[in-house]
Scaffold this motif. Structure first.
Motif, PDB file in Angstrom:
ATOM      1  N   GLN A  59       0.814  -1.210   0.000  1.00  0.00           N
ATOM      2  CA  GLN A  59       0.000   0.000   0.000  1.00  0.00           C
ATOM      3  C   GLN A  59       0.848   1.261   0.000  1.00  0.00           C
ATOM      4  OE1 GLN A  59      -1.867  -0.839   3.750  1.00  0.00           O
ATOM      5  NE2 GLN A  59      -3.740  -1.587   2.782  1.00  0.00           N
ATOM      6  N   ALA A  60       2.163   1.135   0.104  1.00  0.00           N
ATOM      7  CA  ALA A  60       3.040   2.275   0.373  1.00  0.00           C
ATOM      8  C   ALA A  60       3.722   2.823  -0.865  1.00  0.00           C
ATOM      9  CB  ALA A  60       4.093   1.863   1.390  1.00  0.00           C
ATOM     10  N   GLY A  61       4.034   4.106  -0.781  1.00  0.00           N
ATOM     11  CA  GLY A  61       4.853   4.764  -1.788  1.00  0.00           C
ATOM     12  C   GLY A  61       6.211   5.153  -1.224  1.00  0.00           C
ATOM     13  N   LEU A  62       6.322   5.161   0.117  1.00  0.00           N
ATOM     14  CA  LEU A  62       7.564   5.526   0.788  1.00  0.00           C
ATOM     15  C   LEU A  62       7.899   4.478   1.838  1.00  0.00           C
ATOM     16  CD1 LEU A  62       9.788   7.713   1.419  1.00  0.00           C
ATOM     17  CD2 LEU A  62       8.210   8.589   3.129  1.00  0.00           C
ATOM     18  N   LEU A  63       9.103   3.946   1.762  1.00  0.00           N
ATOM     19  CA  LEU A  63       9.609   3.028   2.785  1.00  0.00           C
ATOM     20  C   LEU A  63      10.449   3.850   3.744  1.00  0.00           C
ATOM     21  CD1 LEU A  63      10.038   0.144   3.870  1.00  0.00           C
ATOM     22  CD2 LEU A  63      11.988  -0.043   2.336  1.00  0.00           C
ATOM     23  N   VAL A  76      14.777  -8.738   4.657  1.00  0.00           N
ATOM     24  CA  VAL A  76      13.393  -8.343   4.929  1.00  0.00           C
ATOM     25  C   VAL A  76      13.117  -6.960   4.337  1.00  0.00           C
ATOM     26  CG1 VAL A  76      11.700  -7.923   6.749  1.00  0.00           C
ATOM     27  CG2 VAL A  76      13.378  -9.741   7.018  1.00  0.00           C
ATOM     28  N   VAL A  77      14.091  -6.053   4.474  1.00  0.00           N
ATOM     29  CA  VAL A  77      13.958  -4.725   3.874  1.00  0.00           C
ATOM     30  C   VAL A  77      13.875  -4.849   2.356  1.00  0.00           C
ATOM     31  CG1 VAL A  77      15.103  -2.499   3.530  1.00  0.00           C
ATOM     32  CG2 VAL A  77      15.082  -3.552   5.793  1.00  0.00           C
ATOM     33  N   GLN A  82      10.712  -4.613  -2.683  1.00  0.00           N
ATOM     34  CA  GLN A  82      10.215  -5.242  -3.910  1.00  0.00           C
ATOM     35  C   GLN A  82       8.689  -5.351  -3.918  1.00  0.00           C
ATOM     36  OE1 GLN A  82      12.040  -5.734  -6.519  1.00  0.00           O
ATOM     37  NE2 GLN A  82      13.895  -5.146  -5.429  1.00  0.00           N
ATOM     38  N   ALA A  83       8.060  -5.391  -2.751  1.00  0.00           N
ATOM     39  CA  ALA A  83       6.604  -5.513  -2.673  1.00  0.00           C
ATOM     40  C   ALA A  83       5.889  -4.190  -2.926  1.00  0.00           C
ATOM     41  CB  ALA A  83       6.194  -6.054  -1.302  1.00  0.00           C
ATOM     42  N   MET A  84       6.619  -3.076  -2.881  1.00  0.00           N
ATOM     43  CA  MET A  84       5.998  -1.773  -3.076  1.00  0.00           C
ATOM     44  C   MET A  84       5.659  -1.561  -4.548  1.00  0.00           C
ATOM     45  SD  MET A  84       8.424   0.440  -0.528  1.00  0.00           S
ATOM     46  CE  MET A  84       7.724   2.007  -0.980  1.00  0.00           C
TER      47      MET A  84
END
Length: 149
Positions: A59-63, A76-77, A82-84
């Motif tokens: 759901q994110a645009g910014l990590l 994990v990061v 990659q899921a964004m």
């Protein structure tokens, strides 16, 4: 629909911005920055802001990363990154995330994310206050998301 005229302290009118969805990851450290971000998240929800924290990287645009990067958290990061969907942006908040802080690189710690990846926003502090984080996010968005600060 009526729009409110919001003024920045310098007197400039803030532009209307698209919502910013943030996925936060604590990658190692004391969790001081994570606690400050939790209080910011609650304030944003109560204030009905267009900046919000989401529960999944899809759901994110910014990590937004806090804490020094540990060997165990690096994959994990990467999976969260990659899921964004779409255009992905990275922010490193706190001394540990920017340059490793008090945690020197070693067998279990890789150092700061800011030194290993190209971050759009670097905000040092130990920990930065919720007001400093919000101010940095707003200033970063108003000057252009493509520029690093």
């Amino acid at each position: 629909m009526a729009y409110l005229n919001l003024f920045w302290p310098e007197g400039a009118v803030l532009p209307r911005m698209v919502p910013l969805d943030i996925f936060h990851m604590e990658t190692g450290g004391c969790a001081g920055c994570a606690i400050e971000l939790r209080s910011l998240s609650r304030a944003l929800v109560e204030g009905h802001s267009d900046i919000r924290f989401v529960s999944t990287p899809r759901q994110a645009g910014l990590l937004l990363v806090t804490g020094s990067l540990t060997v165990d958290m690096a994959p994990v990061v990467e999976l969260a990154w990659q899921a964004m969907p779409g255009t992905r942006l990275l922010a490193a908040v706190g001394d540990c995330a920017v340059d490793g802080g008090i945690f020197a690189p070693g067998y279990a710690v890789l150092g700061g994310v800011g030194g290993r990846a190209r971050a759009s926003l670097l905000l040092p502090g130990c920990p930065p206050s919720p007001a400093e984080v919000l101010d940095a996010l707003i200033r970063w968005r108003t000057q252009g998301e493509g520029e690093a600060t």
